[in-house]
Design a protein around this motif. Sequence first.
Motif, mmCIF file in Angstrom:
data_model
loop_
_atom_site.group_PDB
_atom_site.id
_atom_site.type_symbol
_atom_site.label_atom_id
_atom_site.label_comp_id
_atom_site.label_asym_id
_atom_site.label_seq_id
_atom_site.Cartn_x
_atom_site.Cartn_y
_atom_site.Cartn_z
ATOM 1 N N PRO A 1 -34.533 18.569 6.310
ATOM 2 C CA PRO A 1 -34.895 18.378 4.901
ATOM 3 C C PRO A 1 -36.354 18.725 4.599
ATOM 4 O O PRO A 1 -36.673 19.139 3.481
ATOM 5 N N ALA A 2 -37.243 18.592 5.597
ATOM 6 C CA ALA A 2 -38.648 18.924 5.372
ATOM 7 C C ALA A 2 -38.842 20.412 5.105
ATOM 8 O O ALA A 2 -39.843 20.810 4.498
ATOM 9 N N ALA A 3 -37.884 21.241 5.560
ATOM 10 C CA ALA A 3 -37.976 22.675 5.293
ATOM 11 C C ALA A 3 -37.645 23.009 3.839
ATOM 12 O O ALA A 3 -37.959 24.106 3.366
ATOM 13 N N LEU A 4 -36.995 22.070 3.145
ATOM 14 C CA LEU A 4 -36.633 22.261 1.734
ATOM 15 C C LEU A 4 -37.082 21.032 0.947
ATOM 16 O O LEU A 4 -36.266 20.276 0.421
ATOM 17 N N PRO A 5 -38.389 20.807 0.830
ATOM 18 C CA PRO A 5 -38.865 19.593 0.163
ATOM 19 C C PRO A 5 -38.490 19.524 -1.310
ATOM 20 O O PRO A 5 -38.462 18.436 -1.892
ATOM 21 N N GLU A 6 -38.172 20.665 -1.909
ATOM 22 C CA GLU A 6 -37.792 20.674 -3.319
ATOM 23 C C GLU A 6 -36.392 20.105 -3.554
ATOM 24 O O GLU A 6 -36.022 19.783 -4.682
ATOM 25 N N VAL A 7 -35.597 19.993 -2.493
ATOM 26 C CA VAL A 7 -34.222 19.512 -2.601
ATOM 27 C C VAL A 7 -34.200 18.026 -2.238
ATOM 28 O O VAL A 7 -34.509 17.663 -1.102
ATOM 29 N N THR A 8 -33.811 17.183 -3.170
ATOM 30 C CA THR A 8 -33.759 15.742 -2.913
ATOM 31 C C THR A 8 -32.306 15.284 -2.758
ATOM 32 O O THR A 8 -31.374 15.961 -3.199
ATOM 33 N N GLY A 9 -32.132 14.127 -2.131
ATOM 34 C CA GLY A 9 -30.793 13.553 -2.005
ATOM 35 C C GLY A 9 -29.880 14.290 -1.068
ATOM 36 O O GLY A 9 -28.654 14.216 -1.204
ATOM 37 N N ALA A 10 -30.456 14.999 -0.075
ATOM 38 C CA ALA A 10 -29.625 15.790 0.841
ATOM 39 C C ALA A 10 -29.778 15.368 2.289
ATOM 40 O O ALA A 10 -29.029 15.848 3.138
ATOM 41 N N ALA A 11 -30.739 14.501 2.613
ATOM 42 C CA ALA A 11 -30.980 14.129 4.004
ATOM 43 C C ALA A 11 -29.846 13.275 4.541
ATOM 44 O O ALA A 11 -29.336 12.379 3.867
ATOM 45 N N THR A 12 -29.436 13.557 5.767
ATOM 46 C CA THR A 12 -28.333 12.827 6.389
ATOM 47 C C THR A 12 -28.474 12.911 7.901
ATOM 48 O O THR A 12 -29.352 13.605 8.420
ATOM 49 N N GLY A 13 -27.612 12.214 8.615
ATOM 50 C CA GLY A 13 -27.557 12.333 10.062
ATOM 51 C C GLY A 13 -28.626 11.542 10.785
ATOM 52 O O GLY A 13 -29.313 10.706 10.191
ATOM 53 N N PRO A 14 -28.814 11.810 12.101
ATOM 54 C CA PRO A 14 -29.773 11.053 12.907
ATOM 55 C C PRO A 14 -31.181 11.123 12.313
ATOM 56 O O PRO A 14 -31.708 12.220 12.075
#
Length: 479
Positions: A441-454
């Motif tokens: 997710p840090a590679a796409l900081p403009e995209v919110t609400g997408a982080a998942t997994g470990p």
Amino acid sequence: MPDPQHGDHQHERSRQGRRNGPRRGRSGGPRRPPRPADPARTAAFRALMAVESEGAYANLALSEALSHAQLSPRDAAFATVLVDGTARGQGSWDAILEAASGRRPQDLQPAVRVVLRMACQQILATRVPLRAAVDSSVNLARRQIGERVTGLVNAVSRRIGRRDLPGWAGELATGDELTDLALLSCHPRWITAEFVQRLGIEEAARALEADNLAPVPTLVVRPGLAELSELLECGATGCLYSPYGATRPGNPADVPAVAQGRAGVQDEGSQLVSLALARTAQAAGTSGPWLDLCAGPGGKAALLAGMAASDRRLLVAAELHPHRAAMVREALAPIPGDHQVLTADGRRPPWRPGSFAAVMADVPCSGLGSLRRRPESRWRRAAGDITDLQTLQKELLAAAVDSAMPGGTVGYVTCSPVVSETLDVIAWALANLEVDLLDTPAALPEVTGAATGPQLRCLQLWPHRHGTDAMFCALLRRR
């Protein structure tokens, strides 16, 4: 005794006279002539029959039907709604048909089944008035199948119209939350269960609803060949996240940049996972070429090739199937810079291990993340299919890691939200391969609400959150 041949002719003339005379209804008055064929419904019926009887893809069958029918824009739009909605709702429509007719849909002849599914779509999912939906269904059956089935189509269509879709869902309710949500959302139960596992019942309902909304075509510029402003000048609207994408209703080929190969059609989610890999690989500073391991049909490869060219890197695109490799070559042909297309099995590659600074492993998957664009696909998959796919996914990911240099970046990508194709494969990789999980997710900081997994280090996009296909991406670094 009369001449038998003469008598037969007399009988035939008598029958011909009755046929040519005025047709009379039950009251004795002249019967109205049959209504003319409805061109939009006829085109939709023919496309859906190809899907039902030949296993055709709905979008391709519709395109062929429309090319023959030469409909007005309004009729073509209505035919599209009928085909997409009927194919998308097939399982739910069949459950309702069985309740309304007292017959199993598979016991009906295919053409009758298609007409009645179309009736369901019009009555339960469009604004077509009930009477018009029933009458047009009867007329379609008369013209495409025969008079003998019109009574059945008329009776069942009227029974369908006694309730709206929530009413039918209540009538057929089982008390099982997943089964009831599956019927209401027009998804198989097993897919509904996968969404609920990831999102919970309330958000899953919103995600499944978003799956039933056909997306506006998304365009992408080829870096070095076109600018986003060209698409905007043609009436497109810039994507929410991707700096390369824009949405535009209508035929993409009407945009000059698309017609000339300087832009293409690619979902924004697909653009974003390519961008995440490129940004991470560039930041790592590892010199060397990039690899797209499963490149067909070429959308991600074209975008990666443009970004690789800006770094003066070689992009190698590998594809197992020759016809798909040809599609990749066509997609890459206009791209400046250095790129190469190989027809090769990524599991048994012709290159040496450790050859690439970055590897994209966009592996074959169930495609459940793209149900918006492939309306019939949800009914062609079974839960058991994913078990076989997971084996292939692990093999390809292992090959991708082996192809990467030490310190190289590997992007594992699927167009699916299914846990066994996404998080389970990453868990296996972390336990069995020499890799570390990067902060995707840090590679796409403009995209919110997408982080998942470990440790929230994987990325899962969703139609209802991000307006994209449900793409999954995890970035790994080879130790």
